[in-house]
Motif scaffolding. Sequence first.
Motif, PDB file in Angstrom:
ATOM      1  N   ALA A 175       0.615  -1.327  -0.064  1.00 59.54           N
ATOM      2  CA  ALA A 175      -0.054  -0.081   0.058  1.00 59.54           C
ATOM      3  C   ALA A 175       0.928   1.208  -0.261  1.00 59.54           C
ATOM      4  N   GLU A 188      -2.808  -0.843  -5.816  1.00 52.31           N
ATOM      5  CA  GLU A 188      -3.651  -0.714  -4.381  1.00 52.31           C
ATOM      6  C   GLU A 188      -4.622  -1.943  -4.290  1.00 52.31           C
ATOM      7  N   ALA A 232      -2.602  -4.441  -3.018  1.00 52.51           N
ATOM      8  CA  ALA A 232      -2.235  -4.530  -1.341  1.00 52.51           C
ATOM      9  C   ALA A 232      -3.616  -5.053  -0.672  1.00 52.51           C
TER      10      ALA A 232
END
Length: 119
Positions: free
Chosen positions: A11, A45, A48
Amino acid sequence: MKRHPTFVIVAGWGGLNAVLLAVLVLYGESSMTYWLWGASVAGLELTALLVLASSRTGPEQHIRYRLPDRGAGAALPAALGCVLTGLAFVYGPWLLALAVPLLAVASALLVRGTTAREE
């Protein structure tokens, strides 16, 4: 979150790319650049989130990894040293100042080993 810091790393990498995307916006790049960089930020993202989901479903996470071969730890420094040696032919011999210590570390790891000796 203490047991699964991998999510934070991925992230954070996506967050860093988002900051770089904001810098591109400030400099007024083309819209194609925004789409491509934004897609990479979104992909990071999403990755993540997938890492977080997989780390929560599998509570048995390895804390320490053991290499099966004593000299296996020398592979990464040796590979980087070889790449830098090859790049020295293109960009100049100053890269050998980085390659030679990496190759020395790789040879030391190969001789000494990285895992405990089994008796």
